[in-house]
Design a protein around this motif. Structure first.
Motif, PDB file in Angstrom:
ATOM      1  N   PHE A 149      24.144   4.673  45.143  1.00  0.00           N
ATOM      2  CA  PHE A 149      23.347   5.168  43.954  1.00  0.00           C
ATOM      3  C   PHE A 149      24.440   5.674  43.039  1.00  0.00           C
ATOM      4  N   GLY A 150      24.920   7.080  43.529  1.00  0.00           N
ATOM      5  CA  GLY A 150      26.350   7.733  42.560  1.00  0.00           C
ATOM      6  C   GLY A 150      26.972   6.341  41.624  1.00  0.00           C
ATOM      7  N   GLU A 151      27.323   5.043  42.803  1.00  0.00           N
ATOM      8  CA  GLU A 151      28.341   4.797  41.805  1.00  0.00           C
ATOM      9  C   GLU A 151      27.499   3.484  40.986  1.00  0.00           C
ATOM     10  N   ARG A 152      26.558   3.181  40.552  1.00  0.00           N
ATOM     11  CA  ARG A 152      26.043   1.917  40.265  1.00  0.00           C
ATOM     12  C   ARG A 152      25.328   3.065  39.016  1.00  0.00           C
ATOM     13  N   PHE A 153      25.690   4.435  39.515  1.00  0.00           N
ATOM     14  CA  PHE A 153      25.021   5.567  38.239  1.00  0.00           C
ATOM     15  C   PHE A 153      27.021   5.773  37.241  1.00  0.00           C
ATOM     16  N   TYR A 154      27.529   5.769  37.896  1.00  0.00           N
ATOM     17  CA  TYR A 154      29.133   5.597  37.517  1.00  0.00           C
ATOM     18  C   TYR A 154      29.307   4.287  36.277  1.00  0.00           C
ATOM     19  N   THR A 155      29.300   3.566  37.437  1.00  0.00           N
ATOM     20  CA  THR A 155      29.238   2.345  36.775  1.00  0.00           C
ATOM     21  C   THR A 155      28.259   1.680  35.278  1.00  0.00           C
ATOM     22  N   ASN A 156      27.210   2.488  35.366  1.00  0.00           N
ATOM     23  CA  ASN A 156      25.850   1.719  34.008  1.00  0.00           C
ATOM     24  C   ASN A 156      26.567   3.002  33.341  1.00  0.00           C
ATOM     25  N   PHE A 157      26.450   4.395  33.326  1.00  0.00           N
ATOM     26  CA  PHE A 157      26.756   4.836  32.316  1.00  0.00           C
ATOM     27  C   PHE A 157      27.019   5.858  32.142  1.00  0.00           C
ATOM     28  N   ILE A 158      28.768   6.082  32.917  1.00  0.00           N
ATOM     29  CA  ILE A 158      29.323   7.131  32.716  1.00  0.00           C
ATOM     30  C   ILE A 158      31.179   6.392  31.833  1.00  0.00           C
ATOM     31  N   LYS A 159      31.037   4.988  32.976  1.00  0.00           N
ATOM     32  CA  LYS A 159      32.446   4.188  32.886  1.00  0.00           C
ATOM     33  C   LYS A 159      32.149   3.356  31.473  1.00  0.00           C
ATOM     34  N   GLU A 160      33.680   4.036  30.623  1.00  0.00           N
ATOM     35  CA  GLU A 160      33.856   3.567  29.698  1.00  0.00           C
ATOM     36  C   GLU A 160      32.275   3.784  28.778  1.00  0.00           C
ATOM     37  N   ASP A 161      32.739   5.387  29.039  1.00  0.00           N
ATOM     38  CA  ASP A 161      31.395   5.870  28.130  1.00  0.00           C
ATOM     39  C   ASP A 161      29.746   5.221  27.616  1.00  0.00           C
ATOM     40  N   ARG A 162      29.411   4.492  29.026  1.00  0.00           N
ATOM     41  CA  ARG A 162      28.262   3.511  28.153  1.00  0.00           C
ATOM     42  C   ARG A 162      26.744   4.156  28.143  1.00  0.00           C
ATOM     43  N   TRP A 163      26.922   4.972  28.189  1.00  0.00           N
ATOM     44  CA  TRP A 163      25.634   5.879  27.585  1.00  0.00           C
ATOM     45  C   TRP A 163      25.389   6.185  26.260  1.00  0.00           C
ATOM     46  N   HIS A 164      26.315   5.895  25.781  1.00  0.00           N
ATOM     47  CA  HIS A 164      26.485   6.025  24.374  1.00  0.00           C
ATOM     48  C   HIS A 164      25.587   4.875  23.802  1.00  0.00           C
ATOM     49  N   TYR A 165      25.507   3.784  24.121  1.00  0.00           N
ATOM     50  CA  TYR A 165      24.901   2.926  23.859  1.00  0.00           C
ATOM     51  C   TYR A 165      23.514   3.495  23.596  1.00  0.00           C
ATOM     52  N   LEU A 166      23.055   3.914  25.009  1.00  0.00           N
ATOM     53  CA  LEU A 166      21.614   4.805  24.705  1.00  0.00           C
ATOM     54  C   LEU A 166      21.441   5.459  23.788  1.00  0.00           C
ATOM     55  N   VAL A 167      22.587   6.876  23.346  1.00  0.00           N
ATOM     56  CA  VAL A 167      22.370   7.500  22.412  1.00  0.00           C
ATOM     57  C   VAL A 167      22.313   6.933  21.227  1.00  0.00           C
ATOM     58  N   ASP A 168      23.036   5.774  21.193  1.00  0.00           N
ATOM     59  CA  ASP A 168      22.421   5.213  19.610  1.00  0.00           C
ATOM     60  C   ASP A 168      21.769   4.777  19.751  1.00  0.00           C
ATOM     61  N   GLY A 169      21.361   4.271  20.416  1.00  0.00           N
ATOM     62  CA  GLY A 169      19.683   2.997  20.486  1.00  0.00           C
ATOM     63  C   GLY A 169      19.065   4.384  20.352  1.00  0.00           C
ATOM     64  N   LEU A 170      18.456   4.993  20.491  1.00  0.00           N
ATOM     65  CA  LEU A 170      17.512   6.132  20.617  1.00  0.00           C
ATOM     66  C   LEU A 170      17.532   6.490  19.309  1.00  0.00           C
ATOM     67  N   GLY A 171      18.751   7.248  18.343  1.00  0.00           N
ATOM     68  CA  GLY A 171      19.188   7.868  17.101  1.00  0.00           C
ATOM     69  C   GLY A 171      18.276   6.656  16.400  1.00  0.00           C
ATOM     70  N   THR A 172      18.920   4.793  16.994  1.00  0.00           N
ATOM     71  CA  THR A 172      18.265   4.017  15.662  1.00  0.00           C
ATOM     72  C   THR A 172      16.664   3.721  15.544  1.00  0.00           C
ATOM     73  N   THR A 173      16.150   3.667  17.302  1.00  0.00           N
ATOM     74  CA  THR A 173      14.644   3.774  17.101  1.00  0.00           C
ATOM     75  C   THR A 173      14.270   4.954  16.167  1.00  0.00           C
ATOM     76  N   LEU A 174      14.620   6.139  16.636  1.00  0.00           N
ATOM     77  CA  LEU A 174      14.027   7.322  16.007  1.00  0.00           C
ATOM     78  C   LEU A 174      13.710   7.277  14.453  1.00  0.00           C
ATOM     79  N   ILE A 175      14.385   6.411  13.392  1.00  0.00           N
ATOM     80  CA  ILE A 175      14.860   5.983  12.594  1.00  0.00           C
ATOM     81  C   ILE A 175      13.625   4.832  11.961  1.00  0.00           C
ATOM     82  N   VAL A 176      14.572   3.850  12.574  1.00  0.00           N
ATOM     83  CA  VAL A 176      12.985   3.123  12.414  1.00  0.00           C
ATOM     84  C   VAL A 176      11.590   3.471  12.396  1.00  0.00           C
ATOM     85  N   THR A 177      11.301   4.441  13.386  1.00  0.00           N
ATOM     86  CA  THR A 177       9.385   4.988  13.625  1.00  0.00           C
ATOM     87  C   THR A 177       9.467   6.162  12.681  1.00  0.00           C
ATOM     88  N   PHE A 178      10.329   6.290  11.869  1.00  0.00           N
ATOM     89  CA  PHE A 178       9.677   8.115  11.699  1.00  0.00           C
ATOM     90  C   PHE A 178       9.262   7.082  10.391  1.00  0.00           C
TER      91      PHE A 178
END
Length: 240
Positions: free
Chosen positions: A14-43
């Motif tokens: 689980f820890g390895e998969r978490f690191y690969t999906n979200f931490i490695k290469e700062d992939r969590w940015h895809y979710l954060v940036d996407g969340l911002g876009t979703t909120l802007i469109v919805t608002f």
């Protein structure tokens, strides 16, 4: 020991998969940036939906009550029929590839227009049902006080109608938020698209998609809590 070893291996995996999906290469940015876009469109789609939907509802109610605005009522009925009778995804694609097909336009603007125009059709019917649910005696009482039709509608009828339709309106906001998840069809990087990008990089669908689902769930719960709180405040004001 066997169970303990299995748990240790699971946590390591689980820890390895978490690191690969979200931490490695700062992939969590895809979710954060996407969340911002979703909120802007919805608002902004929500603003369009409420503004246009209320106008459509007033056109239809005015025609039903006074017989005026026949042309605008016809246009409103045609609009509602077309928008409610076709899928929102098709409307999004038509606006992007047909209406703005030869024009360089921001994809967020396209998404806001598509979801706002779609939401307006449903908000219009919600508003119309709320207005029609107000006792006709309220209109007569307002007119007897010397108010004209527009004054009675905005100062007496609409405040009561909003209280009546608040649960349905809150549900429409939640539906709108979730409908924006199809924005990826026009290559707009919203929250869902962000999770899909991570999946395409890691070839692991479980974690990014579950993360997207949990984020949507949290937003819906917060929105529902806000609507419930507003309902309670309005209910207390009625008892005073």
């Amino acid at each position: 020991m066997g169970l303990l070893n299995a748990l240790i291996q699971w946590f390591d995996s689980f820890g390895e998969r978490f690191y690969t999906n979200f931490i490695k290469e700062d992939r969590w940015h895809y979710l954060v940036d996407g969340l911002g876009t979703t909120l802007i469109v919805t608002f902004f789609a929500l603003i369009i939906g409420i503004a246009l939907g209320s106008l459509l509802a007033l056109c239809r109610v005015t025609h039903d009550k006074t017989g005026r605005l026949k042309f605008l009522n016809g246009v409103a009925k045609l609009y509602l029929t077309v928008i409610r009778g076709t899928p929102v995804m098709v409307q999004l694609l038509i606006i992007y590839f047909v209406i703005f097909g030869s024009v360089a336009v921001n994809k967020i603007v396209v998404a806001v227009l598509a979801f706002g125009l779609n939401s307006a059709a449903y908000v219009a019917e919600i508003f119309r049902s709320g207005i029609m649910s107000v006792d006709i005696g309220q209109m007569e009482a307002g007119r007897s006080l010397g108010m004209n039709y527009n004054q009675v509608m905005w100062k007496i009828i609409m405040p009561q109608a909003v209280k009546n339709i608040l649960p349905a309106l809150g549900n429409e906001f939640i539906v709108l938020l979730k409908e924006t998840s199809i924005s990826g069809y026009i290559a707009l990087q919203d929250l869902t698209k962000g999770g899909d990008i991570i999946r395409s990089r890691t070839y692991d669908a479980f974690m990014p998609l579950i993360a997207v689902a949990l984020i949507y769930l949290c937003m819906v719960l917060l929105l529902q809590a806000g609507v419930n709180r507003l309902e309670r405040r309005l209910s207390r004001s009625d008892r005073r």
